[in-house]
Motif scaffolding. Structure first.
Motif, PDB file in Angstrom:
ATOM      1  N   GLU A 216       0.844  -1.184   0.000  1.00 30.06           N
ATOM      2  CA  GLU A 216       0.000   0.000   0.000  1.00 30.06           C
ATOM      3  C   GLU A 216       0.883   1.239   0.000  1.00 30.06           C
ATOM      4  O   GLU A 216       0.641   2.195  -0.709  1.00 30.06           O
ATOM      5  CB  GLU A 216      -0.909   0.030   1.229  1.00 30.06           C
TER       6      GLU A 216
ATOM      7  N   ASN B 249      -8.426  -4.874  13.693  1.00 31.07           N
ATOM      8  CA  ASN B 249      -7.563  -3.685  13.731  1.00 31.07           C
ATOM      9  C   ASN B 249      -6.734  -3.559  12.458  1.00 31.07           C
ATOM     10  O   ASN B 249      -6.575  -2.474  11.914  1.00 31.07           O
ATOM     11  CB  ASN B 249      -6.628  -3.751  14.940  1.00 31.07           C
ATOM     12  N   GLU B 250      -6.227  -4.695  12.001  1.00 29.65           N
ATOM     13  CA  GLU B 250      -5.401  -4.680  10.787  1.00 29.65           C
ATOM     14  C   GLU B 250      -6.197  -4.222   9.574  1.00 29.65           C
ATOM     15  O   GLU B 250      -5.738  -3.408   8.782  1.00 29.65           O
ATOM     16  CB  GLU B 250      -4.823  -6.075  10.519  1.00 29.65           C
ATOM     17  N   ASN B 252      -8.910  -2.452   9.594  1.00 26.83           N
ATOM     18  CA  ASN B 252      -9.247  -1.035   9.732  1.00 26.83           C
ATOM     19  C   ASN B 252      -8.070  -0.145   9.336  1.00 26.83           C
ATOM     20  O   ASN B 252      -8.248   0.876   8.684  1.00 26.83           O
ATOM     21  CB  ASN B 252      -9.705  -0.724  11.162  1.00 26.83           C
ATOM     22  N   ARG B 253      -6.866  -0.573   9.728  1.00 27.80           N
ATOM     23  CA  ARG B 253      -5.675   0.182   9.332  1.00 27.80           C
ATOM     24  C   ARG B 253      -5.530   0.177   7.814  1.00 27.80           C
ATOM     25  O   ARG B 253      -5.265   1.204   7.202  1.00 27.80           O
ATOM     26  CB  ARG B 253      -4.417  -0.427   9.961  1.00 27.80           C
ATOM     27  N   ALA B 254      -5.690  -1.012   7.222  1.00 32.12           N
ATOM     28  CA  ALA B 254      -5.541  -1.145   5.769  1.00 32.12           C
ATOM     29  C   ALA B 254      -6.582  -0.283   5.042  1.00 32.12           C
ATOM     30  O   ALA B 254      -6.275   0.380   4.048  1.00 32.12           O
ATOM     31  CB  ALA B 254      -5.675  -2.603   5.350  1.00 32.12           C
ATOM     32  N   HIS B 256      -7.811   2.422   5.909  1.00 30.34           N
ATOM     33  CA  HIS B 256      -7.443   3.841   5.968  1.00 30.34           C
ATOM     34  C   HIS B 256      -6.482   4.246   4.861  1.00 30.34           C
ATOM     35  O   HIS B 256      -6.359   5.420   4.538  1.00 30.34           O
ATOM     36  CB  HIS B 256      -6.806   4.167   7.322  1.00 30.34           C
ATOM     37  N   LEU B 257      -5.773   3.254   4.322  1.00 39.19           N
ATOM     38  CA  LEU B 257      -4.778   3.567   3.290  1.00 39.19           C
ATOM     39  C   LEU B 257      -5.431   3.846   1.943  1.00 39.19           C
ATOM     40  O   LEU B 257      -4.829   4.429   1.061  1.00 39.19           O
ATOM     41  CB  LEU B 257      -3.781   2.415   3.143  1.00 39.19           C
TER      42      LEU B 257
END
Lengths: 360, 360
Positions: A216, B249-250, B252-254, B256-257
Motif C-alpha cells: 500500500e 484492527n489490521e 481497519n488500518r488497511a 485507511h490507506l
C-alpha cells in the motif's frame, strides 16, 4: 500594449538592466533551416538501417505525430522497417516513483553496452494525460547513459489515451529494432494501467521494489507482482541491506503462492544497489537465463504472437466503440435512452438494443 | 443390455431386494400437467405483483431461458414490472469458499425477516462455465431461511458468459423488486471477476473474511477490499476471537490507506459469528447507517444511475465485438492477418485497420 499597462503599475521595477533575450536567434535560425530539409521515406528508412540516431529520432517524431500527412508516412516507414525488426529482447521495467528506476536503467544499460549490446530506452507514461501526474520522462535523468553512443533514450510518447501511447511505443520498438538495437528497455511508473500495457509489449517484466515499505505504501497494485518475471529490490546497501534481505525472503515466499507461469519460468527476487552498481551483473545473468529458457521451450515466440493478437483485438475494440458513439443517430438516441434509464422506464439491456439498432 | 453385461460380472450383487424406483410416477404426472398450463404475460405479471413466489419463479425461468419465444416474453414481463421495481436495497455479499457465506446469509436474512422485511437471495456464480469450479449455489444450503414465507432463494443463473449471467441477475432483481422484496442479497464467490459484476449491481458491498489467513491464502484479489463498504470477519468465536480482534484492527488500518470513497462512507470492519448468531444485529445497524448516509447525500441515486450507464456500455461493447467477429468477411481476413502477423509482415495496428475496413 502590455508595456503601456506596466508603466502605470505600482509594482514597476527600476529600469536600467535589460532582461536577457529568451530566444537565441541563432538557434532559431538553425532550427528553421533544418526543418526545411524534410527527408524522404527512403532517406528516413536507410538512415534508420544505417543506425543513424538523428534519423531514427526524426522518424519516431513522425510516428508520434497526429497530423494526417505524417500518418501515411509513418505507415510506409514501419512497413519498410518491419523486415528488419523483431530481433531484440524487450524488457519492461516498472516501479513506483522514488524506487530508483532511472539510476537502475543507467547502471543496467551501461553493463549491457560494456557487453557489446546496443540499448534503447523508451518510457511509457500516460499519467500526465490520464491522472495528471507525471514521471520525469526525460533524458536528463540518465546523464551517463545518454553519453554512450550505443544508447538511445527516448522520453514518453504523448497522447490522449493509453491505447494511443501504447501504439506509438510499439511502433517505436519496431524502428529501434530496425536501427540495430539489441535490447529495448521500456520503463513505466508502477501505478495506474500503464504497466499492463508495457507487460503486453515486452518479453521480460522486471519489478523494482524497496525493502521495508508495504504494498500500500509503495502504491503498487497487487496484480503487478503476478506479472513480474523478476523482482529487484533496489537500494539494498548500507543500513538498508538487512531489511532488503528479509524482504527478499518475503517476496520469494509470496511468489510461491502464485500459480506456475505458462513460461515455465520461476520468478526470482534479486538484491541490488543501482547507485553502487552492485547486483547489476547478477540481474543480467537472471535475464539471460530467462531468455535461454523461453527461447528453447518455444514460449518466447508464442508470447510475441499472443501479444500481437492482444494488440490487434484491443485496437479493433477501441475503434468499434469510438465509431459507434460518433454516429450522430446514436448520439441523439443515447441522450434519450439515458434519460429513460434515469426514470427507470427502461433497462440498460433494452436501451443497448435500441441504440445498437441505430447502427445499421 | 447393461443388465446382460452385469450378469457376467464378478461384482454382481445378490439379487432379491429390488432397488427403489428412481422416478416417482405421480410427481412426474403432476409436473407434466403443470407444464401444460402456460401462463400468459398478464397472469405472470399480476402473479408477481401479488407476491406469488411460484409465479415469480416461473417468470425468472423465462428470463433465464435462451429460447427465442421466451426472450420476447421476458421483455414484456420486465417492461410491466419496471414501474414497480427499484424500491429495494441491494446488498452484495462476497467471500472465498469456506468463509461461511451461506450461514451468514441465513442468520442475516432471518434477522431482516424478523424486522418485517421481505428478503430475496440470488447468487452469481459463473465459475462453473468459466473456471470449471463451482460454489454450491443451492437452496439446500440455507435450510432455515428457505422455510420462511418472506424469503425467496434462487440459485445462480447459468450462462456461457459472465455478461449473460449478470444480465439475467439484473433482470431477476427487477422481478423480485416488483414482487415486493425489500432487501435483495446477491451472493458471489470472491474469486474471478464475478464480484466486480456484483459490485456493479448492488448498493452495498459486504466482504466476508476469516481471521488469520493472509490475502493470498484466502485467494481473494486485492482490488476486492477497495470495493467493500464493510468487511465482516466471520467465525469470530471461541478460540478464533482473539485473532479476529487483531484482524479487525489490521483491516481497519488497511482500509485507511485507501482513498476516501465517493459515497462519503468510511468502510467499517465488524466481527461476527454467523453460526452463533453474534454480531448480526450490529451488521444490520451498519448497513442501515450506510443507506441513511447515501440516501441523504444523494449518492444512492447517483450510483444507481452510474450502474445503469455501466451496464448499457458493457452490453453495447460486447455486442459490437460479437457482431464484428461474426462477419464472414472478417472471419476470412482475420485468418490472413493473423498469419501475416505471425510472419511479422504487418503490425497489429495495420492488421486492425485492414479488418475494420471489411466491416462496411
Amino acid at each position: 500594449m502590455a508595456e503601456k499597462v506596466k508603466k502605470i503599475s505600482a509594482l514597476k521595477e527600476k529600469e536600467g538592466i535589460s532582461q536577457p533575450e529568451t530566444l537565441n536567434r541563432e538557434v532559431v535560425k538553425q532550427l528553421q533551416s533544418s526543418k526545411k530539409k524534410e527527408l524522404s521515406i527512403d532517406e528516413l528508412v536507410s538512415g534508420i538501417l544505417d543506425q543513424n540516431q538523428a534519423t531514427l529520432s526524426r522518424a519516431i517524431t513522425i510516428i508520434e505525430s497526429t497530423a494526417q500527412k505524417h500518418q501515411q508516412q509513418a505507415k510506409s516507414i514501419i512497413d519498410n522497417c518491419l523486415p528488419h525488426a523483431n530481433r531484440s529482447i524487450r524488457i519492461g521495467i516498472t516501479g513506483v516513483p522514488g524506487v530508483g528506476k532511472s539510476t537502475f536503467i543507467e547502471s543496467f544499460g551501461k553493463l549491457l553496452i560494456s557487453e557489446g549490446k546496443k540499448v534503447a530506452v523508451l518510457t511509457v507514461d500516460p499519467s500526465s494525460s490520464i491522472s495528471k501526474g507525471s514521471i520525469l520522462g526525460d533524458k536528463t535523468r540518465m546523464e551517463k547513459l545518454v553519453k554512450e553512443k550505443n544508447a538511445f533514450i527516448r522520453p514518453s510518447a504523448s497522447g490522449d489515451t493509453l491505447g494511443g501511447v501504447a501504439r506509438k511505443t510499439r511502433e517505436t520498438i519496431i524502428l529501434c529494432e530496425a536501427a540495430g538495437f539489441d535490447v529495448i528497455l521500456i520503463e513505466t511508473v508502477g501505478v495506474g494501467q500503464s504497466e499492463t500495457a508495457v507487460h503486453s509489449m515486452t518479453d521480460f517484466f522486471l519489478l523494482l521494489k524497496l525493502a521495508g515499505a508495504g504494498d500500500e505504501l509503495q502504491g503498487i497494485k497487487r496484480g503487478i507482482m503476478e506479472m513480474a518475471d523478476s523482482i529487484v529490490i533496489n537500494k539494498a546497501d548500507g543500513e538498508n541491506l538487512k531489511a532488503a534481505k528479509i524482504a527478499k525472503n518475503e517476496f520469494n515466499r509470496a511468489l510461491h503462492l502464485y500459480p506456475a507461469k505458462e513460461s515455465g519460468w520461476a520468478p526470482k527476487t534479486i538484491l541490488c544497489s543501482a547507485l553502487k552498481n552492485e547486483g547489476i551483473a547478477e540481474i543480467w545473468e537472471v535475464v539471460s537465463d530467462y531468455f535461454e529458457t523461453v527461447k528453447s521451450n518455444g514460449y518466447f515466440q508464442h508470447k510475441r504472437k499472443e501479444q500481437n493478437k492482444f494488440w490487434l483485438m484491443q485496437t479493433i475494440e477501441s475503434r468499434l466503440k469510438s465509431e459507434f458513439y460518433a454516429n450522430p443517430l446514436v448520439k441523439v438516441e443515447l441522450e434519450k435512452q439515458l434519460l429513460a434509464l434515469d426514470k427507470n422506464k427502461t433497462t440498460p439491456f433494452e436501451a443497448a438494443e435500441k441504440l445498437l439498432s441505430m447502427k445499421n
